[in-house]
Every structure is written in structure tokens, then in C-alpha cells.
Design an enzyme around this catalytic site. Structure first.
Site, PDB file in Angstrom:
ATOM      1  N   GLU A   1     -11.300   0.640  -2.811  1.00  0.00           N
ATOM      2  CA  GLU A   1     -11.504   0.345  -1.394  1.00  0.00           C
ATOM      3  C   GLU A   1     -12.141   1.542  -0.689  1.00  0.00           C
ATOM      4  OE1 GLU A   1      -7.867  -1.056   0.371  1.00  0.00           O
ATOM      5  OE2 GLU A   1      -8.624  -0.877   2.424  1.00  0.00           O
TER       6      GLU A   1
ATOM      7  N   LYS B   1      -3.200   5.160  -2.654  1.00  0.00           N
ATOM      8  CA  LYS B   1      -4.184   5.929  -1.901  1.00  0.00           C
ATOM      9  C   LYS B   1      -4.688   7.066  -2.780  1.00  0.00           C
ATOM     10  CE  LYS B   1      -3.905   3.965   2.249  1.00  0.00           C
ATOM     11  NZ  LYS B   1      -5.073   3.420   2.944  1.00  0.00           N
TER      12      LYS B   1
ATOM     13  N   ASP C   1     -13.518  -1.658   3.800  1.00  0.00           N
ATOM     14  CA  ASP C   1     -12.527  -1.749   4.879  1.00  0.00           C
ATOM     15  C   ASP C   1     -13.215  -1.203   6.140  1.00  0.00           C
ATOM     16  OD1 ASP C   1     -10.467  -1.177   6.701  1.00  0.00           O
ATOM     17  OD2 ASP C   1      -9.161  -0.199   5.276  1.00  0.00           O
TER      18      ASP C   1
ATOM     19  N   SER D   1       0.851  -1.182   0.000  1.00  0.00           N
ATOM     20  CA  SER D   1       0.000   0.000   0.000  1.00  0.00           C
ATOM     21  C   SER D   1       0.886   1.231   0.000  1.00  0.00           C
ATOM     22  CB  SER D   1      -0.891  -0.025   1.250  1.00  0.00           C
ATOM     23  OG  SER D   1      -1.583   1.192   1.380  1.00  0.00           O
TER      24      SER D   1
ATOM     25  N   LYS E   1      -1.266  -0.956  -4.327  1.00  0.00           N
ATOM     26  CA  LYS E   1      -2.427  -0.179  -3.875  1.00  0.00           C
ATOM     27  C   LYS E   1      -2.002   1.273  -3.723  1.00  0.00           C
ATOM     28  CE  LYS E   1      -4.735   0.110   0.590  1.00  0.00           C
ATOM     29  NZ  LYS E   1      -5.272  -0.727   1.689  1.00  0.00           N
TER      30      LYS E   1
ATOM     31  N   ASP F   1      -7.370   2.990  -2.821  1.00  0.00           N
ATOM     32  CA  ASP F   1      -8.027   3.054  -1.503  1.00  0.00           C
ATOM     33  C   ASP F   1      -8.342   4.516  -1.184  1.00  0.00           C
ATOM     34  OD1 ASP F   1      -8.921   2.795   1.083  1.00  0.00           O
ATOM     35  OD2 ASP F   1      -7.082   1.864   1.874  1.00  0.00           O
TER      36      ASP F   1
ATOM     37  N   LYS G   1      -9.311  -6.739   8.575  1.00  0.00           N
ATOM     38  CA  LYS G   1      -8.245  -6.359   9.504  1.00  0.00           C
ATOM     39  C   LYS G   1      -8.620  -6.943  10.856  1.00  0.00           C
ATOM     40  CE  LYS G   1      -6.922  -2.066   7.202  1.00  0.00           C
ATOM     41  NZ  LYS G   1      -7.014  -0.587   7.210  1.00  0.00           N
TER      42      LYS G   1
ATOM     43  N   GLY H   1      -3.766  -3.879   6.330  1.00  0.00           N
ATOM     44  CA  GLY H   1      -2.649  -3.563   7.216  1.00  0.00           C
ATOM     45  C   GLY H   1      -2.899  -2.271   7.963  1.00  0.00           C
TER      46      GLY H   1
END
Ligand code: OSB
Ligand code: MG
Length: 384
Positions: free
Chosen positions: A225, A175, A250, A147, A173, A200, A274, A302
Site C-alpha cells: 500500500e 506498517k 491510499d 492494521s 496489515k 503499508d 477512505k 481506516g
């Protein structure tokens, strides 16, 4: 399973619990749509039984309540005042008894998960089996992605991605947030046409942004996400049919029941599990099993964990329906020096699952001491 059956007859005799408050510096700042992390403070939980065997858990709560309402301080409070006393309140035969016992306390899932995780590690060590096996996991190695936080410039981002692609990570991934999304993903796609890619949003959008999110469809993302609010299941139901890209939730999934409702409603097609967010390994496993029944793939998220949390993530990811690469990158992606030996290593995008009992990594007490700012020991009250 034989080991689990063998476990039924035993009692877990925890004599004391040590809570440690650690502080570690990330190698590089990590920026999401809600803020930047540079220093990580967290609680490390050690449970010690009557024979001096230790089990380890790590709280994934951050110092600031950006991702969820829990913080390091609220976790400490919950552990000290409520959860540790509940652990000591009566004999325990199996860690799977803890979720029900902790249900007396509403929410505070990260605090619960930290203590439950430590008990699972101890339990598996007493059985002499790796934690993954105690949980019913089968994989010998797990596939992982990475990520990548929001970077100062797109060029910076492309360079960072280049590095991780070269290291073999199985998916990237990125952001995103309003203003750092469509143009950025277009540039990433142009530079890396074939890399498995996802975005995400950490809940940075609303339904009013549906057009902007639709514009991401052309880049063949594996998923987007948590585009909408952190507590939402309903708006996502309206968004999903407007997108080709699967929605992965998430923040919105905090329990088995949330997962069941999300799947019944059609809020998402993939779930990021998670352990901390859902209140522990047992709840994580239940969500995994539900998703497996429904044909919905999951992956392990994570929380910038140190080694103990990372080891728990590896153990849960060995369950079969963790079908997509997770965010469990190598220790060296985050830390100059982790608190476990060996550190978590990633080769060709794979982590070899350790087969020593419990979490399978040794906690490096010298490093733990180095990062510990304060600690407190809680003894089980002597029985009459
Ligand atoms: O949304 O998955 C997230 C980090 C902090 C808070 C939330 C998230 C993340 C990550 C990083 O994406 C995952 C990791 O590398 O540990
Ligand atoms: Mg996320």
C-alpha cells in the site's frame, strides 16, 4: 431501489448542526512511517432536523497534518465558515446533492465527508432504512482485517500478530518504512506462512528504493500500500511493472478522477477507499462503481475512527466490490469504551451489519459528553 425512489420526494429539513470536539485515548500507541498516534482528537458532527431526528458524522482528520494536510482545526474552520452555511443555503432533497454544493470549496475532503455523512445518516433514518441499504449495499456481514503499527521489536510484532490471527481477522496489515521492512516481513512470513498479509508504507519510499521493494515480492503479499509519494500517480506507474506484488493506492486517491487516472495510467491494481479522504460516501460509492466496472477490487481503509466513523465504514463496505477485507477492526481494538452501543464486534473476522435505520448503532450521549472538550451549535437562519 424502492427506498431511494421514496426518498426523492422528501426534503431534508435540518434545523441545526452541532460540532463537538472530542478527545479519546487509544489503548495502545499506533506508529506509522510518518509518526505515532496516542491521543485521538476529532470532530463529531450532529445534524438535527425539524422533528428532532439526529444524523451523525465523524471527521477523520488528525490533529497533526502527517497523513494529509487537513487537521482537526482546519476541519472545524471549514465546517463553521463554509460548509455548514452551504448546507443551510438552500433546501436539500437528497444527500447526493451535497458533493456538487460543496464543490464550491476546494479540497478539504475530510471536513466535507464528516458533514455529508451526518446528512446520509439522517436521510436513511427518515426513510427508515439502514444506511448500507440507502447506499445500495447488499452484504449482511463484512470481512475485516487489522492494521498493525510499527512495534518496538520484531518479537513484539509477532506477538501482536499472533493475537489478531487467533481472533480470526481475515488479513494482517503491517506498517513498513525503510529499515523496518524486508527483514521484518521475512520474520513475519516465517512465523505465519499462510496468513493473508500486506504491507503499508504510507509513502515512505521513492523510485530509488525499487530494489528494496522488489525484495518483498518473495513473501507473497496481497499488496503493498502506497509505497511512493502521497500525491503521486506517475512514479507508481514506473514502479508497478518492477514488482510482482500489486500496488494499492491510499493517500494518492482523493477523488473519482484520481481513481480514473490511476487506473488509466496503471498506477495501481487495488484501491483503498477512505470515505474522508475522497470527500464523502457518494464519492466513495462512485469510485467503488468505477473500480467494479474495471474489474479492480477495493477495500475500506481506516483512520483510527471512533464508533460513528466505524459505522459509516461498515455501511460502505456492504457494496459488492469491497472485495477484500478492510481495516475496520473491532471497537475494542482501539478504545476502552467507544461512543456507540453496541460497540463494533468482530467474530471470526466478520462484522455483522446492523439493520436498524441509519448507521444502525446508537450514539451513546453519555460517552460523547465524557469525551467532549467543547462544542458549538449552528442554527439555520429563520426563513422570512
Ligand atoms: O495508511 O491506512 C493508513 C492509520 C492512520 C493513518 C493512516 C492509516 C492508518 C491505518 C490504521 O493503517 C487503520 C485503522 O485501523 O483504522
Ligand atoms: Mg494506508
Amino acid at each position: 431501489m424502492a427506498a431511494a425512489e421514496r426518498g426523492r420526494g422528501m426534503t431534508i429539513n435540518i434545523e441545526y448542526v452541532i460540532l463537538r470536539h472530542l478527545q479519546m485515548e487509544l489503548k495502545a500507541p499506533f506508529t506509522t512511517s510518518f509518526g505515532t498516534f496516542q491521543t485521538k482528537e476529532f470532530i463529531l458532527v450532529e445534524v438535527v432536523d425539524c422533528d428532532g431526528v439526529s444524523g451523525w458524522g465523524e471527521s477523520v482528520a488528525f490533529s497533526v497534518p502527517w497523513y494529509s494536510e487537513e487537521t482537526v482545526k482546519t476541519n472545524w474552520h471549514m465546517l463553521e465558515e463554509f460548509l455548514v452555511p452551504l448546507l443551510f443555503s438552500k433546501p436539500l432533497r437528497h444527500p447526493a446533492e451535497l458533493p456538487e454544493r460543496f464543490a464550491a470549496i476546494r479540497q478539504n475532503n475530510m471536513a466535507k465527508a464528516a458533514l455529508e455523512g451526518a446528512v446520509w445518516d439522517l436521510y436513511a433514518k427518515r426513510l427508515g432504512v439502514p444506511l448500507c441499504q440507502a447506499l445500495g449495499g447488499t452484504k449482511k456481514e463484512i470481512e475485516v482485517g487489522v492494521s498493525i503499527g510499527i512495534q518496538p521489536t520484531v518479537d513484539d510484532l509477532l506477538q501482536v500478530i499472533e493475537r489478531y490471527v487467533a481472533q480470526g481477522y481475515r488479513r494482517i496489515k503491517v506498517k513498513i518504512k525503510p529499515g523496518w521492512d524486508v527483514d521484518v516481513i521475512r520474520d513475519v512470513r516465517r512465523a505465519f506462512p499462510d496468513v493473508p498479509l500486506m504491507a503499508d508504507a504510507n509513502s515512505a519510499y521513492t523510485l530509488a528504493d525499487a530494489k528494496r521493494l522488489q525484495a518483498l515480492d518473495e513473501f507473497g503479499l496481497m499488496m503493498i500500500e502506497q509505497p511512493l509519494a502521497a500525491d503521486d500517480l506517475v512514479d507508481h506507474v514506473r514502479l508497478q511493472p518492477l514488482l510482482k506484488t500489486p500496488i494499492c493506492l491510499d493517500e494518492s486517491i482523493r477523488s473519482y478522477d484520481d481513481a480514473r487516472k490511476a487506473l488509466d495510467l496503471g498506477s495501481c491494481r487495488i484501491i483503498n477507499i477512505k470515505i474522508g479522504r475522497v470527500g464523502g460516501l457518494w464519492e466513495a460509492k462512485r469510485i467503488h462503481d468505477l473500480c467494479a466496472e474495471r474489474g479492480v477490487p477495493v477495500w475500506c481503509g481506516g483512520m483510527l475512527e471512533a464508533g460513528v466513523g466505524r459505522a459509516h465504514n461498515i455501511a460502505i463496505t456492504t457494496l459488492e466490490n469491497f472485495a477484500l477485507p478492510g481495516d475496520t477492526a473491532a471497537s475494542s481494538h482501539y478504545w476502552e469504551r467507544d461512543i456507540i452501543t453496541p460497540e463494533v464486534e468482530v467474530h471470526n473476522g466478520l462484522i455483522r451489519v446492523p439493520n436498524a435505520p441509519g448507521i444502525g448503532y446508537d450514539v451513546d450521549r453519555r460517552q460523547v459528553e465524557r469525551y467532549t472538550q467543547f462544542a458549538k451549535l449552528f442554527h439555520r437562519a429563520p426563513t422570512a
